[in-house]
Design a protein around this motif. Sequence first.
Motif, PDB file in Angstrom:
ATOM      1  N   GLY A 208       0.784  -1.226   0.000  1.00  0.00           N
ATOM      2  CA  GLY A 208       0.000   0.000   0.000  1.00  0.00           C
ATOM      3  C   GLY A 208       0.813   1.272   0.000  1.00  0.00           C
ATOM      4  O   GLY A 208       0.285   2.341  -0.339  1.00  0.00           O
ATOM      5  N   VAL A 209       2.082   1.197   0.350  1.00  0.00           N
ATOM      6  CA  VAL A 209       2.923   2.395   0.358  1.00  0.00           C
ATOM      7  C   VAL A 209       3.026   3.011  -1.033  1.00  0.00           C
ATOM      8  O   VAL A 209       3.283   4.212  -1.177  1.00  0.00           O
ATOM      9  N   PHE A 210       2.799   2.211  -2.066  1.00  0.00           N
ATOM     10  CA  PHE A 210       2.874   2.712  -3.441  1.00  0.00           C
ATOM     11  C   PHE A 210       1.539   3.246  -3.956  1.00  0.00           C
ATOM     12  O   PHE A 210       1.469   3.736  -5.086  1.00  0.00           O
ATOM     13  N   VAL A 211       0.494   3.145  -3.165  1.00  0.00           N
ATOM     14  CA  VAL A 211      -0.855   3.509  -3.611  1.00  0.00           C
ATOM     15  C   VAL A 211      -1.357   4.706  -2.806  1.00  0.00           C
ATOM     16  O   VAL A 211      -1.351   4.678  -1.576  1.00  0.00           O
ATOM     17  N   GLN A 212      -1.807   5.734  -3.513  1.00  0.00           N
ATOM     18  CA  GLN A 212      -2.319   6.923  -2.835  1.00  0.00           C
ATOM     19  C   GLN A 212      -3.840   6.924  -2.675  1.00  0.00           C
ATOM     20  O   GLN A 212      -4.377   7.567  -1.780  1.00  0.00           O
ATOM     21  N   ALA A 213      -4.546   6.216  -3.544  1.00  0.00           N
ATOM     22  CA  ALA A 213      -6.004   6.188  -3.465  1.00  0.00           C
ATOM     23  C   ALA A 213      -6.531   4.873  -4.005  1.00  0.00           C
ATOM     24  O   ALA A 213      -5.955   4.279  -4.923  1.00  0.00           O
ATOM     25  N   VAL A 214      -7.659   4.443  -3.452  1.00  0.00           N
ATOM     26  CA  VAL A 214      -8.336   3.213  -3.876  1.00  0.00           C
ATOM     27  C   VAL A 214      -9.790   3.552  -4.164  1.00  0.00           C
ATOM     28  O   VAL A 214     -10.450   4.236  -3.373  1.00  0.00           O
ATOM     29  N   ILE A 215     -10.282   3.108  -5.314  1.00  0.00           N
ATOM     30  CA  ILE A 215     -11.703   3.269  -5.616  1.00  0.00           C
ATOM     31  C   ILE A 215     -12.309   1.915  -5.960  1.00  0.00           C
ATOM     32  O   ILE A 215     -11.625   1.020  -6.460  1.00  0.00           O
ATOM     33  N   LYS A 216     -13.593   1.792  -5.698  1.00  0.00           N
ATOM     34  CA  LYS A 216     -14.316   0.566  -6.039  1.00  0.00           C
ATOM     35  C   LYS A 216     -14.766   0.651  -7.497  1.00  0.00           C
ATOM     36  O   LYS A 216     -15.331   1.657  -7.937  1.00  0.00           O
ATOM     37  N   THR A 217     -14.502  -0.400  -8.253  1.00  0.00           N
ATOM     38  CA  THR A 217     -14.863  -0.397  -9.669  1.00  0.00           C
ATOM     39  C   THR A 217     -16.371  -0.506  -9.877  1.00  0.00           C
ATOM     40  O   THR A 217     -17.078  -1.123  -9.065  1.00  0.00           O
ATOM     41  N   ASP A 218     -16.834   0.094 -10.955  1.00  0.00           N
ATOM     42  CA  ASP A 218     -18.213  -0.104 -11.404  1.00  0.00           C
ATOM     43  C   ASP A 218     -18.320  -1.308 -12.334  1.00  0.00           C
ATOM     44  O   ASP A 218     -19.417  -1.652 -12.785  1.00  0.00           O
ATOM     45  N   GLY A 219     -17.183  -1.911 -12.642  1.00  0.00           N
ATOM     46  CA  GLY A 219     -17.165  -3.084 -13.508  1.00  0.00           C
ATOM     47  C   GLY A 219     -16.838  -2.739 -14.950  1.00  0.00           C
ATOM     48  O   GLY A 219     -16.878  -1.572 -15.361  1.00  0.00           O
ATOM     49  N   VAL A 220     -16.498  -3.742 -15.705  1.00  0.00           N
ATOM     50  CA  VAL A 220     -16.148  -3.564 -17.116  1.00  0.00           C
ATOM     51  C   VAL A 220     -17.363  -3.068 -17.887  1.00  0.00           C
ATOM     52  O   VAL A 220     -18.465  -3.623 -17.758  1.00  0.00           O
ATOM     53  N   ASN A 221     -17.181  -2.011 -18.656  1.00  0.00           N
ATOM     54  CA  ASN A 221     -18.291  -1.423 -19.417  1.00  0.00           C
ATOM     55  C   ASN A 221     -18.047  -1.535 -20.919  1.00  0.00           C
ATOM     56  O   ASN A 221     -18.421  -0.663 -21.689  1.00  0.00           O
ATOM     57  N   TRP A 222     -17.393  -2.619 -21.326  1.00  0.00           N
ATOM     58  CA  TRP A 222     -17.235  -2.913 -22.741  1.00  0.00           C
ATOM     59  C   TRP A 222     -17.457  -4.407 -22.963  1.00  0.00           C
ATOM     60  O   TRP A 222     -17.478  -5.192 -22.012  1.00  0.00           O
TER      61      TRP A 222
END
Length: 227
Positions: A208-222
Amino acid sequence: MGQKVKKIEEVIDVIKSGSTIMIGGFGGVGNPPTLIQAILDRGIDRLTIICNDTGFPNIGVGRLVANGRVEKVIASHIGSNPIAGRLMEEGKLEVEFSPQGTLAERIRAGGVGLGGVLTDVGIDNEIVRKGKKIVEAGGHKYLLETALTADAAIIFGKESDHFGNLIYDKSARNMNPLMAMAADYTIAEVASIVPDGSLDAESIITPGVFVQAVIKTDGVNWKWGWE
């Protein structure tokens, strides 16, 4: 520091028009769909993108290229996206080709603070060799391949805790862990966010030291090519 989980509206402004961004993935697998959609929705353009490939016109990072949001691509190939090839031929898209392994090493070098790497891959190829310094070491000649860094990296993972420790799903791991280290700001889009301490420590690939933010995906949209 343990609460890196954000809403996309809180982090997308990190990516500005004219930015250099790294985008994880290989042929769309491991691309972050929600973040790519947010870039499209907000009209962000004039991007330089560092990615393994330009995906397909309607899949992954290829959607940014097809919608004219990209000025320059640094990638290993663009052959799966005919729009990228056409834009390159028309002089509307600058493309810097880098052999796939070399590309990965250039990103890794950027992440660990090296100035570049020496390799003989492509030394006899005019396109690969163009404009690069040749260095002799140990009786052999090598190309000096400079390190790659970015203003931001957008990557995709299977699971994260609230600190940003990441686990990937099989081949979706591809370029993502390297890119997480090589950008000023890394946003991880993930399928699942779990409580701190619940991840198997031996399965964590990106600390996690390399990650500044985490978001939850809405899923693949293609739609994938095989569907």
